[in-house]
Each structure stands twice: as structure tokens, then as C-alpha cells.
Enzyme design. Structure first.
Site, PDB file in Angstrom:
ATOM      1  N   LYS A 198      12.309  13.558  -3.424  1.00  0.00           N
ATOM      2  CA  LYS A 198      13.256  14.529  -3.957  1.00  0.00           C
ATOM      3  C   LYS A 198      12.733  15.126  -5.254  1.00  0.00           C
ATOM      4  O   LYS A 198      12.113  14.430  -6.054  1.00  0.00           O
ATOM      5  CB  LYS A 198      14.565  13.794  -4.217  1.00  0.00           C
ATOM      6  CG  LYS A 198      15.756  14.690  -4.329  1.00  0.00           C
ATOM      7  CD  LYS A 198      17.020  13.875  -4.305  1.00  0.00           C
ATOM      8  CE  LYS A 198      17.501  13.683  -2.888  1.00  0.00           C
ATOM      9  NZ  LYS A 198      18.699  12.848  -2.810  1.00  0.00           N
ATOM     10  N   GLU A 252      18.582   1.069   4.777  1.00  0.00           N
ATOM     11  CA  GLU A 252      19.027   0.576   3.460  1.00  0.00           C
ATOM     12  C   GLU A 252      20.526   0.785   3.242  1.00  0.00           C
ATOM     13  O   GLU A 252      21.174   1.541   3.982  1.00  0.00           O
ATOM     14  CB  GLU A 252      18.235   1.252   2.343  1.00  0.00           C
ATOM     15  CG  GLU A 252      18.392   2.765   2.322  1.00  0.00           C
ATOM     16  CD  GLU A 252      18.339   3.352   0.930  1.00  0.00           C
ATOM     17  OE1 GLU A 252      19.027   2.832   0.029  1.00  0.00           O
ATOM     18  OE2 GLU A 252      17.638   4.357   0.744  1.00  0.00           O
ATOM     19  N   VAL A 297      15.414   0.928  -1.634  1.00  0.00           N
ATOM     20  CA  VAL A 297      14.231   0.909  -0.759  1.00  0.00           C
ATOM     21  C   VAL A 297      13.395  -0.336  -1.049  1.00  0.00           C
ATOM     22  O   VAL A 297      12.982  -1.055  -0.125  1.00  0.00           O
ATOM     23  CB  VAL A 297      13.396   2.201  -0.945  1.00  0.00           C
ATOM     24  CG1 VAL A 297      12.024   2.071  -0.307  1.00  0.00           C
ATOM     25  CG2 VAL A 297      14.149   3.390  -0.352  1.00  0.00           C
ATOM     26  N   ASP A 304      10.060   5.817 -16.664  1.00  0.00           N
ATOM     27  CA  ASP A 304      10.961   5.605 -15.526  1.00  0.00           C
ATOM     28  C   ASP A 304      10.207   5.836 -14.214  1.00  0.00           C
ATOM     29  O   ASP A 304      10.033   6.973 -13.764  1.00  0.00           O
ATOM     30  CB  ASP A 304      12.184   6.523 -15.630  1.00  0.00           C
ATOM     31  CG  ASP A 304      13.265   6.147 -14.628  1.00  0.00           C
ATOM     32  OD1 ASP A 304      13.029   5.258 -13.789  1.00  0.00           O
ATOM     33  OD2 ASP A 304      14.368   6.739 -14.698  1.00  0.00           O
ATOM     34  N   ALA A 321      10.829   0.945  -8.899  1.00  0.00           N
ATOM     35  CA  ALA A 321      10.209  -0.255  -8.314  1.00  0.00           C
ATOM     36  C   ALA A 321       9.938  -0.062  -6.820  1.00  0.00           C
ATOM     37  O   ALA A 321       9.208  -0.855  -6.218  1.00  0.00           O
ATOM     38  CB  ALA A 321      11.113  -1.468  -8.526  1.00  0.00           C
ATOM     39  N   ASP A 322      10.492   1.000  -6.225  1.00  0.00           N
ATOM     40  CA  ASP A 322      10.149   1.303  -4.823  1.00  0.00           C
ATOM     41  C   ASP A 322       8.635   1.448  -4.679  1.00  0.00           C
ATOM     42  O   ASP A 322       8.051   1.023  -3.674  1.00  0.00           O
ATOM     43  CB  ASP A 322      10.800   2.614  -4.362  1.00  0.00           C
ATOM     44  CG  ASP A 322      12.316   2.528  -4.239  1.00  0.00           C
ATOM     45  OD1 ASP A 322      12.875   1.442  -4.418  1.00  0.00           O
ATOM     46  OD2 ASP A 322      12.935   3.584  -3.957  1.00  0.00           O
TER      47      ASP A 322
HETATM   48  N1  PSU Z   1      16.721   8.950  -3.579  1.00  0.00           N
HETATM   49  C1  PSU Z   1      17.538   9.592  -2.727  1.00  0.00           C
HETATM   50  N2  PSU Z   1      18.606   8.945  -2.220  1.00  0.00           N
HETATM   51  C2  PSU Z   1      18.874   7.647  -2.525  1.00  0.00           C
HETATM   52  C3  PSU Z   1      17.975   6.969  -3.398  1.00  0.00           C
HETATM   53  C4  PSU Z   1      16.925   7.653  -3.904  1.00  0.00           C
HETATM   54  O1  PSU Z   1      17.322  10.748  -2.444  1.00  0.00           O
HETATM   55  O2  PSU Z   1      19.861   7.081  -2.044  1.00  0.00           O
HETATM   56  C5  PSU Z   1      18.212   5.526  -3.687  1.00  0.00           C
HETATM   57  C6  PSU Z   1      17.338   4.658  -2.765  1.00  0.00           C
HETATM   58  O3  PSU Z   1      18.042   3.468  -2.456  1.00  0.00           O
HETATM   59  C7  PSU Z   1      16.152   4.328  -3.652  1.00  0.00           C
HETATM   60  C8  PSU Z   1      16.828   4.200  -5.003  1.00  0.00           C
HETATM   61  O4  PSU Z   1      15.473   3.154  -3.292  1.00  0.00           O
HETATM   62  O5  PSU Z   1      17.797   5.239  -5.026  1.00  0.00           O
HETATM   63  C9  PSU Z   1      15.854   4.338  -6.132  1.00  0.00           C
HETATM   64  O6  PSU Z   1      16.507   4.044  -7.327  1.00  0.00           O
HETATM   65  P1  PSU Z   1      15.638   3.945  -8.673  1.00  0.00           P
HETATM   66  O7  PSU Z   1      15.165   5.345  -8.925  1.00  0.00           O
HETATM   67  O8  PSU Z   1      16.622   3.478  -9.687  1.00  0.00           O
HETATM   68  O9  PSU Z   1      14.550   2.970  -8.419  1.00  0.00           O
HETATM   69 MN    MN Z   2      14.415   4.078 -12.667  1.00  0.00          MN
END
Ligand code: PSU
Ligand code: MN
Length: 303
Positions: free
Chosen positions: A160, A26, A107, A139, A142-143
Site C-alpha cells: 500500500k 490473517e 502478517v 518504522d 516486523a512483517d
Molecule cells: N496493510 C493493509 N491492511 C492491513 C494491514 C496492513 O493494507 O490490514 C495489517 C496487516 O495485518 C499487517 C499489519 O501485517 O497491518 C502491519 O502492521 P504494522 O505496520 O504495525 O507492522
Molecule cells: Mn510499525
């Protein structure tokens, strides 16, 4: 494969057409997950790790109205250095593509593009998930929904602890997504090999993981599998130390009224600053470790 929006690098196209192993990577981690120049150095090192295992790396991003599958060195510099690169999840895709904006893919977006290209295995650091306090904020990344949809296996270092790990595991179960931890019973939490949660499945053998993926998709079971790969012992960051940084980062996010897609990058950046680079070193080590396992799985899968 004839999608007019797809721009697959010839080396990758040839590998896919000949059923050779390819690993998707990614770009949000490059543009929004790490500071320059470590981000570009890491992206290149990760590609080398994949090659050394006998697979072809396919870093994915969006540029000039196209989904790029395979970035050049110049592209990596561009996505690592340029300010205001879009963080593109699925909902951002049509806007970013139709306006020819540069976009780094999360992702979810990377999986979708990898799948369009015919790539089955994807390595990243950490996936998005169910955030702490999601019962109030809704929250949820969408992954997770994308993982229920798209047939690409993801190797990550677990989830994490900025997220609610328990709720994320529940959500993965609801969505029918197999969760396998490589080499241990406990599900890892990115910076730490521990999380306090038992992994739903454990497999210690790469060939068995590859075979499970094959069987899953042959059975017509749609969607991803999550392969959790614990960070190496020598790079682990003490869970109490990380928790303190997370608490502070969450407080600062609330104070600064950080919302929506900014939440994850803000928290990651704040933790990296507070840990004086220790978390960044762990992050770099574990993504290479994930790329290695993903490449080994891809090699086995495509035998
Ligand atoms: N978690 C990490 N490192 C990252 C991300 C998440 O430890 O770089 C990034 C990844 O690209 C993941 C995105 O798909 O954040 C998720 O963002 P959101 O929570 O806004 O969906
Ligand atoms: Mn989010």
C-alpha cells in the site's frame, strides 16, 4: 506439530497431514482493518473463495492462550465485533498468550503460526513494510523481518502506498525475499495495479509460481516469497485520489501523535472514512482475488 499452544481445527489438521492444499488467512484485517459487519462478511466470503478453488481455509487468531488455526463462525463474529482485540505481531505474542487475551494476528504473527502448523501458502490484502519517513522514525514492519525467517509464501495486492514502496522493495531485496508479480511487469500498490516500480520478477503461470516455491525451499533458502497480485481493473481506485487521502491521514496521525503499532490501523481507518467506502470495496475485492490465487497456488504446490 505437537506444540501445546497450537489448536488446529480437525479438518485443517487432516488436510495438512495428508499433504492437501491449505491457505492461511490473517485476522488483523478482521479486527483492525475493516469495520463491522463488512469485516466478518468478507472473512467468510474469503474462506468460501478458498474452498471453491479446492483448498481448505485456515484463518488464524489467538484466544484463551492458544494459537487457533481455523476459526468457527462464532469466532469470526467475536474477532470482528469485540472492541479492544489485541493487534498481535511477534513481540506481542508471549504477553497475549500468557495472559489469555484475545489477539488478532498480523502478517508476521500469522506466518509464524501457519509455519508451526505446517501451512505453506498465505493470502492477505496488504503486507506491512517500510513506512514513509522511516529514515527518521525507524518504522519498519516486523512483517518484513519475519518474511526473511519463515517458509511461508504470501499473496498480497502488493504494498500500500501509505508505505514507501521503493524502500520496501529494497528491504525485501536485502532480506533475500523473492518478489513475483502475477501477470504484469509493474509491482502493484494495493488500490492500484500501478506503483511506478518495476516488479523484480514476473510470472503469469500459477504452476510456475508453485514450482518456484518448491525449488526455493528445496534449495534450503529460508523465508517467504511475496506474490503480488494486482487488484482487478474494475475495482482500482485512482492513485491521485488515494494519495490525497494518504497525505491527510498521515497529517492527522502526526497531529494526534499516533505512534508504534497504532500507525497502520489509524491510517487505514482514516483512508476508508475519507474515501466514502470506495477504498473498502476495493479492499474486499482484492482480498478475495488474492485468496483465489493463493488457493490455486496451494493446489498446484500440493499436487
Ligand atoms: N496493510 C493493509 N491492511 C492491513 C494491514 C496492513 O493494507 O490490514 C495489517 C496487516 O495485518 C499487517 C499489519 O501485517 O497491518 C502491519 O502492521 P504494522 O505496520 O504495525 O507492522
Ligand atoms: Mn510499525
Amino acid at each position: 506439530m505437537n506444540n501445546e499452544y497450537l489448536n488446529i481445527h480437525p479438518e485443517i489438521k487432516e488436510a495438512i497431514d495428508n499433504n492437501r492444499p491449505v491457505v492461511a488467512l490473517e485476522s488483523t484485517i478482521i479486527s483492525h482493518g475493516m469495520p463491522w459487519p463488512k469485516n466478518v462478511e468478507t472473512a467468510k466470503a474469503v474462506e468460501d473463495v478458498v474452498r471453491n478453488e479446492g483448498a481448505i481455509p485456515a484463518t488464524i487468531a489467538i484466544k484463551d492462550g492458544k494459537f487457533l488455526v481455523g476459526l468457527t463462525g462464532d469466532d469470526l463474529e467475536f474477532f470482528g465485533k469485540t472492541k479492544n482485540i489485541w493487534k498481535v505481531s511477534l513481540r506481542d505474542m508471549p504477553f497475549v498468550v500468557s495472559n489469555h487475551l484475545p489477539g488478532a494476528t498480523t502478517v508476521a504473527a500469522t506466518m509464524r503460526i501457519a509455519s508451526m502448523a505446517g501451512i505453506k501458502i498465505f493470502a492477505t490484502g496488504g503486507i506491512g513494510g517500510v513506512h514513509r519517513d522511516a529514515e527518521n522514525t525507524m518504522d519498519i514492519s516486523a512483517d518484513l523481518t519475519e518474511m526473511s525467517n519463515t517458509d511461508v509464501a504470501i499473496v498480497s495486492a502488493g504494498v500500500k502506498s501509505i508505505l514507501d514502496i521503493g524502500l520496501t522493495l529494497e528491504y525485501l531485496e536485502t532480506m533475500g525475499i523473492p518478489v513475483v508479480t502475477f501477470g504484469q511487469e509493474e509491482f502493484p500498490s494495493f488500490y492500484s495495479s500501478k506503483s511506478g516500480f518495476q516488479s523484480p520478477l514476473r510470472i503469469d503461470d500459477v504452476a510456475k509460481i508453485a514450482n518456484m516455491l518448491k525449488v526455493k525451499w528445496e534449495l534450503g533458502l529460508k523465508g517467504a516469497a511475496l506474490i503480488a497480485n494486482p487488484v482487478q481493473k474494475e475495482y482500482e481506485v485512482d492513485a491521485d485520489v488515494i494519495e490525497k487521502h494518504i497525505q491527510e491521514a498521515l497529517n492527522e496521525a502526526a497531529l494526534n501523535n499516533i505512534k508504534g503499532k497504532e500507525v497502520t490501523p489509524f491510517i487505514l481507518k482514516t483512508i476508508a472514512e475519507k474515501s466514502n467506502g470506495e477504498s473498502l470495496e476495493a479492499n474486499i475485492a482484492l482480498i478475495k482475488n488474492n485468496a483465489r490465487l493463493a488457493a490455486q497456488i496451494a493446489v498446484s504446490y500440493h499436487q
